[in-house]
Design a protein around this motif. Structure first.
Motif, PDB file in Angstrom:
ATOM      1  N   ALA A 128       0.739  -1.208   0.016  1.00  0.00           N
ATOM      2  CA  ALA A 128       0.011  -0.109  -0.088  1.00  0.00           C
ATOM      3  C   ALA A 128       0.866   1.354  -0.075  1.00  0.00           C
ATOM      4  CB  ALA A 128      -0.851  -0.011   1.274  1.00  0.00           C
ATOM      5  N   ASP A 129       0.279   2.118  -0.575  1.00  0.00           N
ATOM      6  CA  ASP A 129       0.801   3.531  -0.644  1.00  0.00           C
ATOM      7  C   ASP A 129       0.641   4.142   0.834  1.00  0.00           C
ATOM      8  OD1 ASP A 129       1.969   5.994  -2.013  1.00  0.00           O
ATOM      9  OD2 ASP A 129       0.203   6.938  -1.031  1.00  0.00           O
ATOM     10  N   LEU A 130       1.619   4.499   1.663  1.00  0.00           N
ATOM     11  CA  LEU A 130       1.461   4.707   2.896  1.00  0.00           C
ATOM     12  C   LEU A 130       1.739   6.310   3.326  1.00  0.00           C
ATOM     13  CD1 LEU A 130       3.917   2.118   4.540  1.00  0.00           C
ATOM     14  CD2 LEU A 130       1.598   2.113   4.226  1.00  0.00           C
ATOM     15  N   ARG A 131       1.585   7.086   2.268  1.00  0.00           N
ATOM     16  CA  ARG A 131       2.032   8.787   2.557  1.00  0.00           C
ATOM     17  C   ARG A 131       0.821   9.266   3.215  1.00  0.00           C
ATOM     18  NH1 ARG A 131       3.795   9.691  -3.656  1.00  0.00           N
ATOM     19  NH2 ARG A 131       2.478   8.172  -3.928  1.00  0.00           N
ATOM     20  N   LYS A 132      -0.446   8.883   3.102  1.00  0.00           N
ATOM     21  CA  LYS A 132      -1.564   9.613   3.805  1.00  0.00           C
ATOM     22  C   LYS A 132      -1.623   9.149   4.994  1.00  0.00           C
ATOM     23  CE  LYS A 132      -5.529   6.631   2.746  1.00  0.00           C
ATOM     24  NZ  LYS A 132      -6.817   6.515   2.136  1.00  0.00           N
ATOM     25  N   TYR A 133      -0.671   8.055   5.353  1.00  0.00           N
ATOM     26  CA  TYR A 133      -0.993   7.280   7.008  1.00  0.00           C
ATOM     27  C   TYR A 133       0.401   7.884   7.766  1.00  0.00           C
ATOM     28  CZ  TYR A 133      -4.325   3.914   5.198  1.00  0.00           C
ATOM     29  OH  TYR A 133      -5.477   3.488   4.822  1.00  0.00           O
ATOM     30  N   GLY A 134       1.346   8.474   7.051  1.00  0.00           N
ATOM     31  CA  GLY A 134       2.468   8.918   7.656  1.00  0.00           C
ATOM     32  C   GLY A 134       3.656   7.836   7.805  1.00  0.00           C
ATOM     33  N   ASP A 135       3.260   6.577   8.281  1.00  0.00           N
ATOM     34  CA  ASP A 135       4.457   5.465   8.351  1.00  0.00           C
ATOM     35  C   ASP A 135       3.477   4.231   8.438  1.00  0.00           C
ATOM     36  OD1 ASP A 135       3.185   5.058  10.991  1.00  0.00           O
ATOM     37  OD2 ASP A 135       4.769   5.952  11.957  1.00  0.00           O
ATOM     38  N   PHE A 136       4.161   3.046   8.288  1.00  0.00           N
ATOM     39  CA  PHE A 136       3.678   1.899   8.082  1.00  0.00           C
ATOM     40  C   PHE A 136       2.835   1.300   9.161  1.00  0.00           C
ATOM     41  CE2 PHE A 136       3.936  -2.793   9.431  1.00  0.00           C
ATOM     42  CZ  PHE A 136       3.543  -3.214   8.438  1.00  0.00           C
ATOM     43  N   MET A 137       3.291   1.675  10.491  1.00  0.00           N
ATOM     44  CA  MET A 137       2.245   1.205  11.753  1.00  0.00           C
ATOM     45  C   MET A 137       0.890   1.840  11.840  1.00  0.00           C
ATOM     46  SD  MET A 137       3.791  -1.153  13.162  1.00  0.00           S
ATOM     47  CE  MET A 137       2.576  -1.215  14.324  1.00  0.00           C
ATOM     48  N   ASN A 138       0.844   3.085  11.322  1.00  0.00           N
ATOM     49  CA  ASN A 138      -0.569   3.602  11.114  1.00  0.00           C
ATOM     50  C   ASN A 138      -1.401   3.027  10.254  1.00  0.00           C
ATOM     51  OD1 ASN A 138      -0.202   5.725  12.983  1.00  0.00           O
ATOM     52  ND2 ASN A 138       0.762   7.160  11.400  1.00  0.00           N
ATOM     53  N   TYR A 139      -0.790   2.480   9.210  1.00  0.00           N
ATOM     54  CA  TYR A 139      -1.571   1.635   8.287  1.00  0.00           C
ATOM     55  C   TYR A 139      -2.050   0.288   8.717  1.00  0.00           C
ATOM     56  CZ  TYR A 139      -2.137  -1.595   4.240  1.00  0.00           C
ATOM     57  OH  TYR A 139      -2.618  -2.585   3.613  1.00  0.00           O
ATOM     58  N   ALA A 140      -0.928  -0.227   9.332  1.00  0.00           N
ATOM     59  CA  ALA A 140      -1.046  -1.635   9.986  1.00  0.00           C
ATOM     60  C   ALA A 140      -2.016  -1.603  11.065  1.00  0.00           C
ATOM     61  CB  ALA A 140       0.367  -2.230  10.611  1.00  0.00           C
TER      62      ALA A 140
END
Length: 203
Positions: A128-140
């Protein structure tokens, strides 16, 4: 002569092709990492949707392990970005998912995404593109919570960049530990990714 700015405006008007959508969350698309480089011509679609050697090796090891030890009269294993849709305009891709066989057969085996929640989901990194999440952990965290809320009992997430594993279970404490630790997958069956990689001469 067409400029780069004109091309960007043209792409914006036409929208982003659905092939570049990795997942959908309540009508909001989550795009593949580097989707914009496909739009600009820097990369091909195949380049951004493919898995690294380490990612597909880990998935293969986990699936082989499950094939050897899992009760296939009770469960079935889905992999290769299996689609799971639990709400309208909402779906996630799953690297490895363990379903109760009876429930999936009752739902019906067809060309649609599964609506039955898996018992266990195992993820390795993300595309996934993570730019809107800030980092991997926010997405995960978001994806994990979505899956648990949708009825998945346990989510196990391996990350290759730091050799960690996150385990989340409904009603239980989430925890992160080294992937060299034993982690229960289902029914008392445990898996030690670090040890398995060493057995195969990796890591």
């Amino acid at each position: 002569m067409r400029t780069a700015t004109a091309d960007k405006k043209r792409i914006g008007r036409k929208g982003i092709p659905k092939e570049l959508i990795y997942e959908m969350r309540y009508g909001k698309p989550i795009y593949y990492r580097d989707y914009d480089k496909v739009l600009s011509g820097e990369k091909t679609l195949e380049e951004i949707v493919g898995s690294s050697k380490l990612q597909w090796w880990i998935i293969d090891m986990i699936v082989r392990f499950l094939h050897q030890i899992l009760d296939y009269k009770k469960y079935v294993v889905a992999y290769n970005e299996a689609g799971f849709q639990w709400a309208s305009r909402t779906w996630r891709n799953l690297d490895v998912a363990i379903f109760e066989r009876e429930k999936i057969l009752k739902e019906g085996v067809n060309e649609r995404y599964a609506k039955t929640p898996p018992e266990v989901v195992i993820e390795i990194d993300t595309k996934a593109d993570l730019r809107k999440y800030g980092d991997f952990m926010n997405y995960a965290r978001e994806k994990t919570q979505d899956l648990l809320d949708a009825g998945v009992k346990r989510v196990i997430w391996y990350t290759t960049f730091d050799k960690k594993v996150m385990v989340a279970e409904r009603g239980e404490r989430w925890f992160i530990t080294s992937w060299d630790e034993e982690v229960e997958i289902i029914d008392g069956i445990s898996f030690n990714l670090g040890a398995k990689l060493k057995e195969e001469g990796i890591g």
